[in-house]
Design an enzyme around this catalytic site. Sequence first.
Site, short mmCIF file in Angstrom:
data_model
loop_
_atom_site.label_atom_id
_atom_site.label_comp_id
_atom_site.label_asym_id
_atom_site.label_seq_id
_atom_site.Cartn_x
_atom_site.Cartn_y
_atom_site.Cartn_z
N CYS A 93 1.03 -1.15 0.17
CA CYS A 93 -0.08 0.05 0.02
C CYS A 93 0.74 1.37 0.00
O CYS A 93 1.87 1.12 0.63
CB CYS A 93 -0.82 0.17 1.37
SG CYS A 93 -2.32 -1.03 1.19
N ASP A 94 0.46 2.23 -0.75
CA ASP A 94 1.10 3.60 -0.62
C ASP A 94 -0.07 4.74 -0.61
O ASP A 94 -0.90 4.64 -1.54
CB ASP A 94 2.06 3.71 -1.33
CG ASP A 94 3.29 4.90 -0.82
OD1 ASP A 94 3.94 4.39 -0.22
OD2 ASP A 94 2.94 6.01 -1.37
#
Length: 220
Positions: A93-94
């Site tokens: 995730c980012d």
Amino acid sequence: MNSNRRDVVLASASPARLGLLRQAGLDPRVVVSGVDERAISADTPGELARVLAEAKAAAVVAREGREGRDGSGGSEAGADGGALRGGELVIGCDSVLELDGEALGKPADATEAVARWKAMRGRSGVLRTGHCVIDTATGKQVSATASTTVWFGTPDDEEIAAYVASGEPLYVAGAFTLDGRSAPFVEGIEGDSGNVIGLSLPLLRRLLADLGVRITDLWV
């Protein structure tokens, strides 16, 4: 005992993301990707968030898989360490905040964090979080970006200075978070609150389903 349960690896050092997954019944092993976010670019903030998530998940699969093959064991970058054992689901995730068409990640320093808040107050932005899941059993990968609109309040200069002095905004995308000291400075959101904290559980469920995995099968 759930015979269908798969091991999960979180390719992120974010305690907020780990907390969200644990609250949802998962207990992932954390392995930090080591990806240089500054070296990655994309045409839009939403695409950048997704590409970063893909890069982080892929980096963990590549590095941990290599360590498993050469027998070297743990990873210095991993919070829990240990090479992939086979069949894990790796989640990357980012997050970035889109403001005026620009993607804002973590501020470089306190001066930038102060400038960010002075630019954001009284306005709205869109928090975009890229999600990527790689099934190491099949090599299949799925990814998507979740978006949540955030309306910021109007903290005065002294409140902004105090918040930045706490150090918190230096470690979060957009220099704010819903589950910390900046919560009083957020007037409201439209969309998934978990996405702003770091991970959209509804989107994760859909991505897992695309891989043929029920999120309930990952409960511990």
